[in-house]
Design a protein around this motif. Structure first.
Motif, PDB file in Angstrom:
ATOM      1  N   CYS A   1      -0.640   4.370   0.199  1.00 21.76           N
ATOM      2  CA  CYS A   1      -1.510   5.479   0.621  1.00 21.76           C
ATOM      3  C   CYS A   1      -0.705   6.450   1.485  1.00 21.76           C
ATOM      4  O   CYS A   1       0.369   6.120   1.985  1.00 21.76           O
ATOM      5  CB  CYS A   1      -2.745   4.964   1.368  1.00 21.76           C
ATOM      6  SG  CYS A   1      -2.482   4.489   3.094  1.00 21.76           S
TER       7      CYS A   1
ATOM      8  N   CYS B   1       0.138   5.083   5.062  1.00 18.39           N
ATOM      9  CA  CYS B   1       1.211   4.083   5.087  1.00 18.39           C
ATOM     10  C   CYS B   1       2.564   4.739   4.787  1.00 18.39           C
ATOM     11  O   CYS B   1       3.577   4.405   5.411  1.00 18.39           O
ATOM     12  CB  CYS B   1       0.913   2.953   4.102  1.00 18.39           C
ATOM     13  SG  CYS B   1      -0.416   1.855   4.671  1.00 18.39           S
TER      14      CYS B   1
ATOM     15  N   HIS C   1      -5.148   1.747   8.496  1.00 20.49           N
ATOM     16  CA  HIS C   1      -4.482   2.738   7.637  1.00 20.49           C
ATOM     17  C   HIS C   1      -5.478   3.610   6.887  1.00 20.49           C
ATOM     18  O   HIS C   1      -5.072   4.471   6.100  1.00 20.49           O
ATOM     19  CB  HIS C   1      -3.516   2.049   6.658  1.00 20.49           C
ATOM     20  CG  HIS C   1      -4.157   1.230   5.583  1.00 20.49           C
ATOM     21  ND1 HIS C   1      -3.749   1.269   4.265  1.00 20.49           N
ATOM     22  CD2 HIS C   1      -5.181   0.341   5.618  1.00 20.49           C
ATOM     23  CE1 HIS C   1      -4.490   0.436   3.548  1.00 20.49           C
ATOM     24  NE2 HIS C   1      -5.360  -0.137   4.352  1.00 20.49           N
TER      25      HIS C   1
ATOM     26  N   CYS D   1       0.837  -1.202   0.000  1.00 22.98           N
ATOM     27  CA  CYS D   1       0.000   0.000   0.000  1.00 22.98           C
ATOM     28  C   CYS D   1       0.868   1.247   0.000  1.00 22.98           C
ATOM     29  O   CYS D   1       1.794   1.371   0.806  1.00 22.98           O
ATOM     30  CB  CYS D   1      -0.916   0.019   1.220  1.00 22.98           C
ATOM     31  SG  CYS D   1      -2.039   1.426   1.194  1.00 22.98           S
TER      32      CYS D   1
HETATM   33 ZN    ZN Z   1      -2.158   2.274   3.342  1.00 20.64          ZN
END
Ligand code: ZN
Ligand code: ZN
Ligand code: ZN
Length: 272
Positions: A21, A24, A251, A19
């Motif tokens: 994002c 994260c 998250h 991930c």
């Molecule tokens: Zn994430």
């Protein structure tokens, strides 16, 4: 009572593998982590340690933190992120008592204790003790109580640990709708660790939406299984904890909210 938060994340953890994002990425930049849920409770008077839940990140957690291996284990429910780390016990322990609830779960057809016993029948060093919810038992010199919470479709339990003049309350995985008898048991703790998987603003993205709205319409439950941050904070007010920290954090928190107080990260330690 020395409480170390070994795992403060949800089932995928933060950072989530693969991930990228913002949350994260921010966790990687900060060098912090929210691995799968586990709490280490050391009794400084007896030197014994009780572990709440067997995280799949067990090995990493015990290598990363300066805590002894547990003398006893408690399992709150049979979801992967709380139970599957028990396989790590293989060859690590001469004996490991495991405490789990004795109520039959209509969903699985067995109690948490029975599931632990059957799933880990290859671990001849563990002994599973069937515990009746809302009845205290002794573990590591503490009085420990499993309290029923609300985590459909499975039975799940919060935990109360008392001893040495201190009280720790853990909601376990739960919606805001914790039954009254359990609320009474969880009340007035020195430290409350409360499930707060997402902020309430994310309920619009859950297929089931939000539930248990407060007087301003803010959902205190995300879908059916977990409390929102707002729900966890309402619960903390109602339970009158001296200090509250939010755990089982995903998250999905926006990056600018994900590391704000009172959200936890792995490795935090509290002396009660
Ligand atoms: Zn994430
Ligand atoms: Zn769960
Ligand atoms: Zn969980």
């Amino acid at each position: 009572m020395e409480v170390t938060l070994l795992g403060t994340g949800d089932t995928t953890g933060t950072p989530t593998p693969g991930c990228d994002c913002d949350t994260c990425s921010e966790a990687r930049d900060r060098g912090v982590e929210r691995s799968r849920f586990s709490v280490h409770v050391r009794n400084e008077e007896t030197g014994e340690s009780l572990l709440i839940d067997a995280s799949p990140d067990f090995r990493h957690q015990f290598l990363a933190r300066d805590v002894p291996l547990p003398d006893e284990l408690l399992v709150t429910h049979v979801h992967f992120d709380h139970l599957d780390g028990l396989g790590n016990a293989y060859r690590l322990f001469d004996s490991l008592p495991v405490h789990a609830a004795d109520e039959r779960d209509p969903e699985t057809g067995e109690s948490v204790a029975e599931t632990v016993r059957s799933k880990f029948d290859y671990l001849d060093r563990i002994t599973v003790h069937d515990r009746t919810p809302l009845s205290a038992f002794s573990a590591c010199g503490f009085d420990v109580t499993l309290v029923p919470v609300d985590h459909p479709p499975l039975l799940c339990y919060g935990v109360v640990v008392e001893g040495n003049g201190a009280k720790l309350a853990v909601t376990g995985d739960t919606s805001y709708a914790i039954p009254e008898a359990s609320r009474e048991a969880l009340a007035d703790a020195d430290l409350l660790l409360a499930d707060a998987i997402v902020p309430a603003s994310l309920c619009e993205y859950h297929p089931a939406g939000g539930r248990h709205r407060d007087e301003d319409g803010v959902p205190r439950t995300f879908g059916h299984k977990h409390a929102t941050r707002e729900g966890a904070l309402s619960l903390a007010d109602e339970l009158g904890a001296e200090e509250t920290r939010l755990v089982h954090v995903s998250h999905f928190y926006p990056a600018d909210e994900a590391f704000e107080e009172p959200l936890t990260v792995d490795g935090e330690r509290y002396l009660l």
